[in-house]
Design an enzyme around this catalytic site. Structure first.
Site, PDB file in Angstrom:
ATOM      1  N   HIS A 150      50.529  31.791  43.539  1.00  0.00           N
ATOM      2  CA  HIS A 150      49.451  32.888  43.101  1.00  0.00           C
ATOM      3  C   HIS A 150      48.759  32.554  41.870  1.00  0.00           C
ATOM      4  O   HIS A 150      49.445  32.394  40.753  1.00  0.00           O
ATOM      5  CB  HIS A 150      50.397  34.330  42.609  1.00  0.00           C
ATOM      6  CG  HIS A 150      49.518  35.204  42.399  1.00  0.00           C
ATOM      7  ND1 HIS A 150      49.824  36.622  42.505  1.00  0.00           N
ATOM      8  CD2 HIS A 150      48.220  35.435  41.761  1.00  0.00           C
ATOM      9  CE1 HIS A 150      49.017  37.350  41.981  1.00  0.00           C
ATOM     10  NE2 HIS A 150      48.148  36.846  41.444  1.00  0.00           N
ATOM     11  N   HIS A 173      44.757  31.623  40.618  1.00  0.00           N
ATOM     12  CA  HIS A 173      43.312  31.787  40.775  1.00  0.00           C
ATOM     13  C   HIS A 173      42.676  30.835  39.797  1.00  0.00           C
ATOM     14  O   HIS A 173      42.765  30.544  38.628  1.00  0.00           O
ATOM     15  CB  HIS A 173      42.692  33.025  40.067  1.00  0.00           C
ATOM     16  CG  HIS A 173      43.407  34.388  40.706  1.00  0.00           C
ATOM     17  ND1 HIS A 173      43.022  35.081  41.560  1.00  0.00           N
ATOM     18  CD2 HIS A 173      44.526  34.972  40.320  1.00  0.00           C
ATOM     19  CE1 HIS A 173      43.546  36.079  41.986  1.00  0.00           C
ATOM     20  NE2 HIS A 173      44.596  36.061  41.125  1.00  0.00           N
ATOM     21  N   GLU A 215      50.151  45.881  41.451  1.00  0.00           N
ATOM     22  CA  GLU A 215      50.176  45.126  40.105  1.00  0.00           C
ATOM     23  C   GLU A 215      49.929  46.534  39.400  1.00  0.00           C
ATOM     24  O   GLU A 215      50.774  46.780  38.565  1.00  0.00           O
ATOM     25  CB  GLU A 215      48.871  44.371  40.153  1.00  0.00           C
ATOM     26  CG  GLU A 215      48.642  43.620  38.529  1.00  0.00           C
ATOM     27  CD  GLU A 215      47.686  42.866  38.632  1.00  0.00           C
ATOM     28  OE1 GLU A 215      46.490  42.821  39.554  1.00  0.00           O
ATOM     29  OE2 GLU A 215      47.463  42.023  37.858  1.00  0.00           O
ATOM     30  N   ASP A 219      49.033  32.950  37.795  1.00  0.00           N
ATOM     31  CA  ASP A 219      48.004  33.915  37.981  1.00  0.00           C
ATOM     32  C   ASP A 219      46.714  33.225  37.225  1.00  0.00           C
ATOM     33  O   ASP A 219      46.152  32.693  38.221  1.00  0.00           O
ATOM     34  CB  ASP A 219      48.307  35.307  37.377  1.00  0.00           C
ATOM     35  CG  ASP A 219      47.664  36.647  38.098  1.00  0.00           C
ATOM     36  OD1 ASP A 219      46.832  36.275  39.157  1.00  0.00           O
ATOM     37  OD2 ASP A 219      47.642  37.723  37.501  1.00  0.00           O
ATOM     38  N   ASP A 220      46.529  33.526  36.181  1.00  0.00           N
ATOM     39  CA  ASP A 220      45.487  33.102  35.410  1.00  0.00           C
ATOM     40  C   ASP A 220      45.454  32.372  34.090  1.00  0.00           C
ATOM     41  O   ASP A 220      45.577  33.005  33.060  1.00  0.00           O
ATOM     42  CB  ASP A 220      44.208  34.263  35.153  1.00  0.00           C
ATOM     43  CG  ASP A 220      43.939  34.962  36.558  1.00  0.00           C
ATOM     44  OD1 ASP A 220      43.254  34.344  37.010  1.00  0.00           O
ATOM     45  OD2 ASP A 220      44.575  35.926  36.684  1.00  0.00           O
TER      46      ASP A 220
HETATM   47  N1  HPA Z   1      44.574  40.826  39.608  1.00  0.00           N
HETATM   48  C1  HPA Z   1      43.500  41.115  40.562  1.00  0.00           C
HETATM   49  N2  HPA Z   1      42.363  40.493  40.454  1.00  0.00           N
HETATM   50  C2  HPA Z   1      42.597  39.108  39.904  1.00  0.00           C
HETATM   51  C3  HPA Z   1      43.803  38.762  39.061  1.00  0.00           C
HETATM   52  C4  HPA Z   1      44.786  39.759  39.297  1.00  0.00           C
HETATM   53  O1  HPA Z   1      46.009  39.467  38.543  1.00  0.00           O
HETATM   54  N3  HPA Z   1      43.343  37.688  38.539  1.00  0.00           N
HETATM   55  C5  HPA Z   1      42.204  37.347  39.060  1.00  0.00           C
HETATM   56  N4  HPA Z   1      41.762  38.265  39.749  1.00  0.00           N
HETATM   57 ZN    ZN Z   2      46.196  37.378  40.771  1.00  0.00          ZN
END
Ligand code: HPA
Ligand code: ZN
Length: 335
Positions: free
Chosen positions: A16, A18, A199, A277-278
Site C-alpha cells: 500500500h 501511492h 480508513e 501509504d504516502d
Molecule cells: N487514502 C485515500 N486516498 C489516498 C490516500 C489515502 O490514504 N493516499 C493517497 N490517496
Molecule cells: Zn492509501
C-alpha cells in the site's frame, strides 16, 4: 538478533504505497524549478512545515497540488526510481505500487508519459538488484464512475504492466457501491482488485468493497474492529488489510500510535500488513512504520515475524515465490 536489526534484515513486501505520495519536498522543489511551476512555498523547509493534517481531505488537497510538478517522462522515472532505491535500503524485495492516472490525465499528462517513465525505473531495479514490482492503477472516488471507466479504457495499451486496480481519494460520501461497474469490468479483464475502505469511512464501506466490488484486499480497513460480524468474515476468508500506521496518525484516524489497533487485529488473527501509504507526507518509509510499532506498541518478535510473513501472504506474487520468501524468513529468524 535485536528487534531493530530484525526489522532491517527481514525481506519484506510493501502493498500500500501511492507513488505520488513518495514525492519528497526536495524533488518537488527541483521539478517546480525545472518546469517553471510556481509553488505556494518559498523553500523546501516551508513545504515540509505545511505537512500538518486534520483529516484525509486536508492531506489530499496538498497531495494533488504537489503532483502538479510531475510533467514529463523523466519526472515519473525519477519519482519511481527514488522510491525503488528506498525499497533497497529497507529490504523491500517486492512492492505493489499504486498510481493515480486521473491526477495526471486531468492535467493533460497522459499514459504515454507516466507509464514509460515508471517502466524504465522498474526495469532498471529488476535488472540491477532483482527487485520485483507490480503496479496497481487506482481510480479516484471523488470523480464519477464514468471517469474511472474512461481511465480503464485509456490504459488499454499498458494492461500488461498493470496487476490490479484500486480505489482511493476522499472516502466519506464516496462509497464503493458507486464503482460496481468499473470493478466488474476490471475483474473481467483479469485484474486483481483492491479498494481503500474503513480508513475514515464506516465498516459498511468495507462490506460493500467485499460484496459489491469483490476485492482481493482491503486498503486500511482499520475500522473493521467496530463490527464483530465483519471481523469474523475477514478471518474466515483470510482477507488481508493493508494497514498504514504512520498515515493513520498523521490523518488523525487514531490520536496517538499507542492507540493504534494493528496489533490487536493481528492477535485476533486478521491478516494485517504494515505499509507506508504516502511516506514523504507522513514522515516515514516502511521500516519507520515497523519501528513505530516497536516503540509505541511494544511489538514483540513473534508479532514482527507474523506481520512480515503476512506481507508476502497478502501479496499477488505466485504461490511458489511466496513460499520461497516465507522459508527464507524462517531461516533468518532461526539464526
Ligand atoms: N487514502 C485515500 N486516498 C489516498 C490516500 C489515502 O490514504 N493516499 C493517497 N490517496
Ligand atoms: Zn492509501
Amino acid at each position: 538478533m535485536s528487534l531493530i536489526k530484525l526489522i532491517e534484515t527481514l525481506p519484506k513486501t510493501e502493498l500500500h504505497l501511492h507513488i505520488e505520495g513518495s514525492l519528497e519536498p526536495s524533488m518537488m522543489w527541483e521539478l517546480a524549478s525545472k518546469h517553471g511551476v510556481t509553488l505556494p512555498y518559498d523553500s523546501v523547509e516551508a513545504i515540509e512545515a505545511a505537512y500538518q493534517f486534520d483529516d484525509l481531505q486536508s492531506f489530499l488537497d496538498l497531495y494533488y497540488q504537489g503532483a502538479d510538478v510531475l510533467r514529463d517522462e523523466d519526472d515519473f522515472y525519477l519519482l519511481m526510481m527514488a522510491y525503488l532505491q528506498r525499497c533497497r535500503i529497507d529490504n523491500v524485495v517486492h512492492a505493489e505500487i499504486m498510481f493515480d492516472p486521473q491526477t495526471h490525465t486531468s492535467r493533460g499528462v497522459g499514459f504515454d508519459v507516466f507509464m514509460p517513465g515508471f517502466n524504465r525505473a522498474i526495469t532498471e531495479a529488476k535488472q540491477q538488484w532483482g527487485m520485483s514490482v507490480y503496479l496497481i492503477m487506482s481510480f479516484l472516488r471523488h470523480l464519477p464512475e464514468k471517469d474511472a471507466i474512461d481511465t480503464l479504457n485509456q490504459a488499454r495499451e499498458y494492461y500488461p504492466m498493470i496487476k490490479a486496480v484500486g480505489l482511493d481519494s476522499s472516502e466519506l460520501g464516496n462509497p464503493p457501491e458507486n464503482f460496481v461497474k468499473v470493478f466488474a469490468a476490471s475483474r473481467a479483464l483479469g485484474f486483481k482488485c483492491v479498494a481503500h475502505a474503513g480508513e475514515e469511512g464506516p465498516p459498511e464501506y468495507i462490506w460493500q468493497a467485499l460484496d459489491l466490488l469483490h476485492v482481493d484486499r482491503i486498503d486500511h480497513g482499520v475500522r473493521s474492529s467496530e463490527d464483530a460480524v465483519l471481523m469474523q468474515r475477514l478471518k474466515d476468508e483470510g482477507m488481508p488489510l493493508t494497514v498504514c500506521p504512520q498515515s493513520n496518525i498523521k490523518l488523525c484516524v487514531f490520536d496517538h500510535m499507542k492507540d493504534h489497533n494493528i496489533l490487536e487485529l493481528l492477535d485476533d488473527d486478521v491478516c494485517v500488513t504494515v505499509n507506508a501509504d504516502d511516506p514523504s507526507y507522513f514522515g516515514g518509509y516502511l521500516n519507520d512504520n515497523y519501528r513505530a510499532l516497536m516503540t509505541h506498541l511494544a511489538m514483540n518478535e513473534a508479532q514482527l515475524v507474523r506481520l512480515v510473513k503476512n506481507s508476502f501472504v497478502a501479496s499477488f506474487l505466485p504461490a511458489d515465490e511466496k513460499n520461497r520468501w516465507l522459508r527464507e524468513i524462517d531461516k533468518l529468524v532461526g539464526m
